[in-house]
Design a protein around this motif. Structure first.
Motif, PDB file in Angstrom:
ATOM      1  N   UNK A 170      -2.775   7.424  -4.719  1.00 60.82           N
ATOM      2  CA  UNK A 170      -4.050   7.619  -4.020  1.00 60.82           C
ATOM      3  C   UNK A 170      -5.069   6.573  -4.438  1.00 60.82           C
ATOM      4  N   UNK A 171      -5.144   6.303  -5.732  1.00 60.65           N
ATOM      5  CA  UNK A 171      -6.091   5.313  -6.239  1.00 60.65           C
ATOM      6  C   UNK A 171      -5.743   3.927  -5.698  1.00 60.65           C
ATOM      7  N   UNK A 172      -4.464   3.631  -5.600  1.00 62.87           N
ATOM      8  CA  UNK A 172      -4.022   2.340  -5.073  1.00 62.87           C
ATOM      9  C   UNK A 172      -4.275   2.254  -3.569  1.00 62.87           C
ATOM     10  N   UNK A 173      -3.818   3.265  -2.817  1.00 57.81           N
ATOM     11  CA  UNK A 173      -3.892   3.200  -1.359  1.00 57.81           C
ATOM     12  C   UNK A 173      -5.327   3.273  -0.843  1.00 57.81           C
ATOM     13  N   UNK A 174      -6.155   4.111  -1.455  1.00 54.38           N
ATOM     14  CA  UNK A 174      -7.500   4.354  -0.925  1.00 54.38           C
ATOM     15  C   UNK A 174      -8.571   3.515  -1.598  1.00 54.38           C
ATOM     16  N   UNK A 175      -8.447   3.291  -2.909  1.00 55.81           N
ATOM     17  CA  UNK A 175      -9.467   2.550  -3.636  1.00 55.81           C
ATOM     18  C   UNK A 175      -9.053   1.119  -3.942  1.00 55.81           C
ATOM     19  N   UNK A 176      -7.771   0.801  -3.740  1.00 54.76           N
ATOM     20  CA  UNK A 176      -7.309  -0.561  -3.962  1.00 54.76           C
ATOM     21  C   UNK A 176      -7.197  -0.938  -5.429  1.00 54.76           C
TER      22      UNK A 176
ATOM     23  N   UNK B  30       0.857  -1.189   0.000  1.00 57.74           N
ATOM     24  CA  UNK B  30       0.000   0.000   0.000  1.00 57.74           C
ATOM     25  C   UNK B  30       0.894   1.239   0.000  1.00 57.74           C
ATOM     26  N   UNK B  31       0.793   2.086  -1.031  1.00 55.87           N
ATOM     27  CA  UNK B  31       1.641   3.279  -1.078  1.00 55.87           C
ATOM     28  C   UNK B  31       1.345   4.226   0.083  1.00 55.87           C
ATOM     29  N   UNK B  32       2.354   4.976   0.478  1.00 55.35           N
ATOM     30  CA  UNK B  32       2.179   6.015   1.494  1.00 55.35           C
ATOM     31  C   UNK B  32       1.663   7.288   0.848  1.00 55.35           C
ATOM     32  N   UNK B  33       0.792   7.983   1.552  1.00 55.99           N
ATOM     33  CA  UNK B  33       0.231   9.236   1.060  1.00 55.99           C
ATOM     34  C   UNK B  33       0.612  10.367   2.007  1.00 55.99           C
TER      35      UNK B  33
ATOM     36  N   UNK C 246      -7.524  -7.003  -1.932  1.00 56.07           N
ATOM     37  CA  UNK C 246      -8.162  -6.855  -0.629  1.00 56.07           C
ATOM     38  C   UNK C 246      -7.124  -7.112   0.456  1.00 56.07           C
ATOM     39  N   UNK C 247      -6.990  -6.184   1.395  1.00 57.78           N
ATOM     40  CA  UNK C 247      -6.045  -6.361   2.491  1.00 57.78           C
ATOM     41  C   UNK C 247      -6.478  -7.553   3.339  1.00 57.78           C
ATOM     42  N   UNK C 248      -5.564  -8.437   3.685  1.00 54.76           N
ATOM     43  CA  UNK C 248      -5.946  -9.658   4.402  1.00 54.76           C
ATOM     44  C   UNK C 248      -6.257  -9.389   5.864  1.00 54.76           C
ATOM     45  N   UNK C 249      -7.098 -10.232   6.475  1.00 54.35           N
ATOM     46  CA  UNK C 249      -7.305 -10.127   7.923  1.00 54.35           C
ATOM     47  C   UNK C 249      -6.061 -10.540   8.692  1.00 54.35           C
TER      48      UNK C 249
END
Length: 408
Positions: free
Chosen positions: A399-405, A9-12, A120-123
């Protein structure tokens, strides 16, 4: 049980605003109020078939919750279960002549690969019902010892009205609860029950069905107690978010919360009850029982870009019911193409207002369609006028990667 690999996940820059989400129990959009670590439990699949788009829409929605919380500066402790022993799975095994364990392992692994493809970020904890049986036995034994459980033949039932707040999550009238309970796996007409809505905690072994030895007898867990036991053990009482599809409000979330309230002595079980809408096909809810399914794995096998599949899901607000059509994917492919072309340019218009707008829309009850529209506007400006900021395309991609996946 193993989870799946996490995407990078990129840093913003800076932080996003604190999110507000609709709470089913209070019927209002209100702020989340987690501590430094937000605790979230989302009900997982019963793995008797592949991941369909209704599943995907739900898990993408809670992936947005995860991402927005992280962007606001919280750590997130995320727990998800897998109901790898239940009647639908056993029925599928009988119908197909396969071993129920093989079906569960195969379909759980397919679900993992779909989640990886959809970014999807894993649990943090991915817990199967079978491996949680010791937790279930401990919780049921506590309820039984304290007088909140009783036997019907050799099965154990929970007295749902021992929780004085029972019914407060969905706010449904008794006749509707009875109808839904019968429709969704309950047994309101079983003789010997103290109340028709009392729910099964532990089912004694049936002929030719799997069962486990325990202090409760030879048997297997009920559905609702599985999630109560897993959530209480891994998140503790009064965690921040209980999530799942809208069809879980009753009976599943109502009954698992009641069990947890009575067993733990703490209220609420969760501070926010968040539910995703249902996805339909040909005028009906998309479900395994109806067979009207569009599978994520089938779309991927046909060559569809998972980023386009995810964009097609994000184009609909998470709380609304909607019907899938091929046009959803057509529009998503076009959008993905426009965004990739715009962010491939050496410079673009300022992306700072776009980042702020995307954050604002997602913080406002996950308005993903509004967030997509903000990126659409930036992409249109980037292609219609000469850009002056070399860092802008990269910021939009991040932003699209980090927030919207969505990876551009």
């Amino acid at each position: 049980m193993e989870s799946w690999a996490a995407p990078t996940v990129p840093s913003l820059p800076d932080r996003g605003p604190a999110p507000r989400l609709y709470d089913t129990a209070t019927d209002e959009v209100r702020p989340l109020a987690p501590g430094e670590t937000a605790r979230m439990y989302v009900c997982g699949i019963t793995p008797y078939d592949a991941t369909h788009l209704g599943h995907a829409a739900t898990y993408v929605a809670f992936d947005l919750v995860n991402r927005v919380l992280r962007d606001a500066g919280h750590r997130v402790r995320y727990v998800q279960n897998v109901t790898d022993i239940d009647d639908p799975l056993l029925e599928r095994a009988v119908a197909t002549g396969q071993d129920w364990r093989e079906i569960a392992l195969r379909e759980t692994q397919l679900f993992r690969t779909d989640m990886v493809a959809l970014r999807v970020l894993p649990p943090d904890e991915y817990i199967g019902a079978v491996e949680a049986i010791p937790l279930v036995v401990e919780l049921v034994d506590r309820l039984r010892t304290e007088g909140h459980a009783y036997a019907v033949d050799q099965d154990l039932y929970f007295r749902v009205h021992d929780d004085p707040r029972f019914g407060g999550i969905g706010g449904l009238p008794p006749e509707q609860m009875l109808a839904l309970f019968a429709e969704r796996g309950g047994d309101p007409a079983r003789p010997g029950k103290a109340h028709p809505l009392d729910c099964l905690l532990w089912q004694a072994a049936r002929p030719d069905e799997p069962a486990w030895d325990s202090d409760l007898g030879h048997g297997r867990p009920g559905w609702h107690i599985e999630c109560a036991a897993i959530a209480l053990h891994h998140l503790g009482p009064s965690f921040d978010i209980q999530g799942g599809g809208r069809d879980l409000v009753f009976p599943h979330h109502e009954m698992s919360a009641a069990e947890a309230h009575v067993a733990s002595g703490h209220w609420p079980f969760a501070r926010h009850y968040v539910h995703a809408g249902l996805v339909g096909l040909d005028g009906e809810k998309m479900s395994k029982s109806r067979g009207n399914l569009v599978f994520v794995s089938a779309l991927r096998a046909a060559g569809e870009d998972p980023a386009a599949i995810r964009l097609a899901l994000l184009a609909h607000h998470y709380r609304g019911d909607w019907t899938w059509t091929p046009a959803d994917l057509d529009l998503a492919r076009e959008r993905l193409s426009r965004w990739r072309a715009a962010t491939a340019q050496p410079a673009g218009p300022s992306a700072t207002p776009t980042l702020a707008r995307v954050r604002d829309r997602l913080a406002d009850d996950l308005d993903a369609p509004g967030a997509l529209a903000a990126v659409d506007r930036w992409a249109a400006d980037a292609r219609s006028q000469r850009g002056t900021e070399p860092s802008s395309p990269r910021l939009v991609r991040d932003a699209v990667d980090a927030l919207l996946g969505v990876q551009l």
